[in-house]
Design a protein around this motif. Sequence first.
Motif, PDB file in Angstrom:
ATOM      1  N   ARG A   1      27.500 -14.086 -21.465  1.00  0.00           N
ATOM      2  CA  ARG A   1      27.490 -12.986 -20.508  1.00  0.00           C
ATOM      3  C   ARG A   1      28.624 -11.997 -20.799  1.00  0.00           C
ATOM      4  O   ARG A   1      28.413 -10.786 -20.792  1.00  0.00           O
ATOM      5  N   VAL A   2      29.805 -12.505 -21.096  1.00  0.00           N
ATOM      6  CA  VAL A   2      30.960 -11.663 -21.401  1.00  0.00           C
ATOM      7  C   VAL A   2      30.715 -10.894 -22.697  1.00  0.00           C
ATOM      8  O   VAL A   2      30.982  -9.691 -22.789  1.00  0.00           O
ATOM      9  N   ARG A   3      30.168 -11.575 -23.691  1.00  0.00           N
ATOM     10  CA  ARG A   3      29.886 -10.946 -24.989  1.00  0.00           C
ATOM     11  C   ARG A   3      28.825  -9.845 -24.840  1.00  0.00           C
ATOM     12  O   ARG A   3      28.968  -8.769 -25.415  1.00  0.00           O
ATOM     13  N   LEU A   4      27.798 -10.097 -24.056  1.00  0.00           N
ATOM     14  CA  LEU A   4      26.769  -9.092 -23.820  1.00  0.00           C
ATOM     15  C   LEU A   4      27.358  -7.876 -23.110  1.00  0.00           C
ATOM     16  O   LEU A   4      27.076  -6.737 -23.485  1.00  0.00           O
ATOM     17  N   LYS A   5      28.177  -8.119 -22.119  1.00  0.00           N
ATOM     18  CA  LYS A   5      28.809  -7.022 -21.380  1.00  0.00           C
ATOM     19  C   LYS A   5      29.672  -6.182 -22.324  1.00  0.00           C
ATOM     20  O   LYS A   5      29.638  -4.943 -22.277  1.00  0.00           O
ATOM     21  N   GLN A   6      30.421  -6.841 -23.200  1.00  0.00           N
ATOM     22  CA  GLN A   6      31.263  -6.145 -24.176  1.00  0.00           C
ATOM     23  C   GLN A   6      30.390  -5.315 -25.131  1.00  0.00           C
ATOM     24  O   GLN A   6      30.676  -4.150 -25.394  1.00  0.00           O
ATOM     25  N   PHE A   7      29.319  -5.913 -25.625  1.00  0.00           N
ATOM     26  CA  PHE A   7      28.400  -5.234 -26.533  1.00  0.00           C
ATOM     27  C   PHE A   7      27.799  -3.993 -25.874  1.00  0.00           C
ATOM     28  O   PHE A   7      27.777  -2.912 -26.462  1.00  0.00           O
ATOM     29  N   LEU A   8      27.316  -4.127 -24.646  1.00  0.00           N
ATOM     30  CA  LEU A   8      26.691  -2.999 -23.950  1.00  0.00           C
ATOM     31  C   LEU A   8      27.692  -1.882 -23.669  1.00  0.00           C
ATOM     32  O   LEU A   8      27.349  -0.698 -23.753  1.00  0.00           O
ATOM     33  N   LYS A   9      28.926  -2.242 -23.350  1.00  0.00           N
ATOM     34  CA  LYS A   9      29.959  -1.225 -23.122  1.00  0.00           C
ATOM     35  C   LYS A   9      30.221  -0.443 -24.409  1.00  0.00           C
ATOM     36  O   LYS A   9      30.274   0.778 -24.400  1.00  0.00           O
ATOM     37  N   ILE A  10      30.357  -1.169 -25.518  1.00  0.00           N
ATOM     38  CA  ILE A  10      30.591  -0.503 -26.800  1.00  0.00           C
ATOM     39  C   ILE A  10      29.396   0.373 -27.170  1.00  0.00           C
ATOM     40  O   ILE A  10      29.559   1.492 -27.636  1.00  0.00           O
ATOM     41  N   LEU A  11      28.171  -0.129 -26.943  1.00  0.00           N
ATOM     42  CA  LEU A  11      26.970   0.654 -27.231  1.00  0.00           C
ATOM     43  C   LEU A  11      26.957   1.952 -26.440  1.00  0.00           C
ATOM     44  O   LEU A  11      26.562   2.996 -26.964  1.00  0.00           O
TER      45      LEU A  11
END
Length: 99
Positions: A10-20
């Motif tokens: 969940r944390v990794r997905l949130k980080q990925f989406l923020k960067i995207l």
Amino acid sequence: MEVSNQEQKRVRLKQFLKILSEDPSLAGGEKLQNAGSLADLLVYTGYYPRNDTVDMAKVVSLLLKKLGHEAGSEDMVEHVINGGTVEEFMNKWKVGASG
């Protein structure tokens, strides 16, 4: 306190989406005008989810393969989290591309 695998994802997905959301290679969306709907993408990739649950990582991986890429969604996430753009990823992993 140990963090669960689900929480790490969940944390990794949130980080990925923020960067995207900040990726300059996605700004403007001119290339996305012909993207179509999720249903169109599912048909295009040949992915038919069971029980109406769509695994978007699988959809992205299948879409990348259809577009001639050797890499999948996990490779894309790793590339973006490590500071790369989606455009760089698409160019780097294209079958036959040097890099």
